[in-house]
Design an enzyme around this catalytic site. Structure first.
Site, short mmCIF file in Angstrom:
data_model
loop_
_atom_site.label_atom_id
_atom_site.label_comp_id
_atom_site.label_asym_id
_atom_site.label_seq_id
_atom_site.Cartn_x
_atom_site.Cartn_y
_atom_site.Cartn_z
N ASP A 105 -4.85 4.38 7.95
CA ASP A 105 -3.49 4.39 8.56
C ASP A 105 -2.86 5.79 8.58
OD1 ASP A 105 -4.20 1.73 7.95
OD2 ASP A 105 -2.09 1.11 7.83
N GLU A 147 -1.29 2.69 13.31
CA GLU A 147 -0.08 1.83 13.40
C GLU A 147 1.20 2.51 12.91
OE1 GLU A 147 0.84 -1.46 11.06
OE2 GLU A 147 0.30 -0.51 9.19
N ASN A 148 1.07 3.60 12.13
CA ASN A 148 2.26 4.26 11.59
C ASN A 148 2.43 5.70 12.09
OD1 ASN A 148 0.81 2.69 8.97
ND2 ASN A 148 2.89 2.05 9.49
N ASN A 153 0.64 -4.59 12.15
CA ASN A 153 1.98 -5.15 12.36
C ASN A 153 2.98 -4.13 12.90
OD1 ASN A 153 1.47 -4.13 9.64
ND2 ASN A 153 3.56 -4.74 9.14
N HIS A 154 2.87 -2.86 12.48
CA HIS A 154 3.87 -1.87 12.91
C HIS A 154 3.70 -1.41 14.36
CE1 HIS A 154 6.20 -1.67 9.34
NE2 HIS A 154 5.14 -1.43 8.58
N HIS A 190 -6.37 -6.03 9.00
CA HIS A 190 -5.08 -5.48 8.58
C HIS A 190 -4.37 -6.53 7.74
CE1 HIS A 190 -2.21 -2.27 9.15
NE2 HIS A 190 -1.27 -3.17 9.23
N HIS A 219 -3.64 -1.47 5.90
CA HIS A 219 -2.25 -1.93 5.76
C HIS A 219 -1.61 -1.62 4.41
CE1 HIS A 219 1.47 -4.23 6.14
NE2 HIS A 219 1.15 -4.92 5.05
N HIS A 276 -2.16 0.87 2.43
CA HIS A 276 -2.04 2.32 2.29
C HIS A 276 -2.53 2.83 0.93
CE1 HIS A 276 1.13 2.91 5.72
NE2 HIS A 276 0.13 2.13 6.07
FE FE2 Z 1 -0.05 0.99 7.86
FE FE2 Z 2 0.62 -2.55 8.46
#
Ligand code: FE2
Ligand code: FE2
Length: 262
Positions: A12, A43-44, A71-72, A156, A181, A183
């Site tokens: 991520d 995603e981030n 999700n992000h 994730h 996810h 991290h």
């Molecule tokens: Fe993430």
């Molecule tokens: Fe996530």
């Protein structure tokens, strides 16, 4: 004899500074691991929440061939990035979200000599109540395997148990399950009995002095006061996490899974 395929997966990417760090590190990654494919979870990337077209293009130009999310990815206002023609064949989102949402859950990456499938799936434990991740892959495995036996799944999810159960369920049917996810990189990388590689979480590419990417003071506030708090990205030194996979090109089985931190 078919040669082995090497894939570097970058965990991520959190924030624009981390995107620049990845761009700077790619030549060294290529020298050290000689990957056929570089895949990153993005995603981030945009200030901790999703990604925009310029950042995705920056990673693409630097040599990232595949991008997974989570999700992000839905936090961004302009979700057109998932349908951007230049990115749509390389950028995916968890496939078990409703079909009417933009984007898709798997894609195929090709070089002149190799082809792999990348699949993005999200867990249910402590997360959104979307379609069953197990059923999603069961329902899509035949069309994916008909094109490539080399299948890398970015799962994730929050719960280690769910990620391990998922890998056990698809052992021998996919090349590897890479958790994302949380991290936080786990030290449980393993090749399972039937040949699938697994790591519960590949970690994070983001600020070292942070709470999973977030500014430490704002994270403390959030946990002490239990009220919604504006998300603030941490600054400072960046570190990259990920894994390098070596896959047998004929069988699709994982031969090696190695953690990366740099
Ligand atoms: Fe993430
Ligand atoms: Fe996530």
């Amino acid at each position: 004899m078919a040669r082995n395929i090497k894939i570097v997966f970058i965990a991520d990417i959190v924030g624009e500074h981390a995107v620049s760090y990845v761009v700077d590190q790619i030549p060294a990654l290529k020298r050290q691991y000689t990957p056929d494919f570089i895949v990153a979870n993005i995603e981030n990337a945009q200030n901790g929440k999703g990604i925009n077209v310029p950042l995705a293009m920056k990673l693409k130009r630097a040599g990232v061939q595949g991008m997974t999310s989570g999700n992000h990815i839905w936090d961004i206002r302009n979700r057109d990035v998932l349908n951007e023609p230049e990115l749509s064949s390389m950028l995916i989102r968890p496939g078990n979200y409703p079909e009417e949402l933009p984007g898709k859950g798997y894609t195929f990456l090709r070089t002149e000599t190799a082809q792999i499938a990348i699949v993005n799936i999200q867990g249910l434990t402590f997360m959104e109540n979307i379609q069953c991740p197990f059923s999603y892959l069961e329902n899509n495995l035949i069309p994916i395997r008909s094109k490539s036996k080399l299948i890398i799944v970015d799962f994730h999810g929050e719960a280690t148990s769910e990620k391990r159960a998922f890998a056990a369920c698809f052992d021998g049917k996919v090349s590897a399950v890479i958790g994302t996810h949380t991290h936080v990189q786990t030290a449980d990388e393993q090749i399972l009995e039937r040949g699938s590689g697994i790591i519960t979480d590949a970690g994070m590419t983001g600020p070292v002095n942070s709470v999973i990417g977030m500014d430490q003071l704002s994270a403390i506030e959030r946990f002490r006061k239990h009220i919604p708090n504006h998300y603030k990205l941490a600054g400072g030194e960046i570190r990259m996490n990920g894994v390098c996979l070596e896959i047998d090109a004929e069988s699709g089985k994982c031969l090696k899974i190695e953690r990366i931190t740099q």
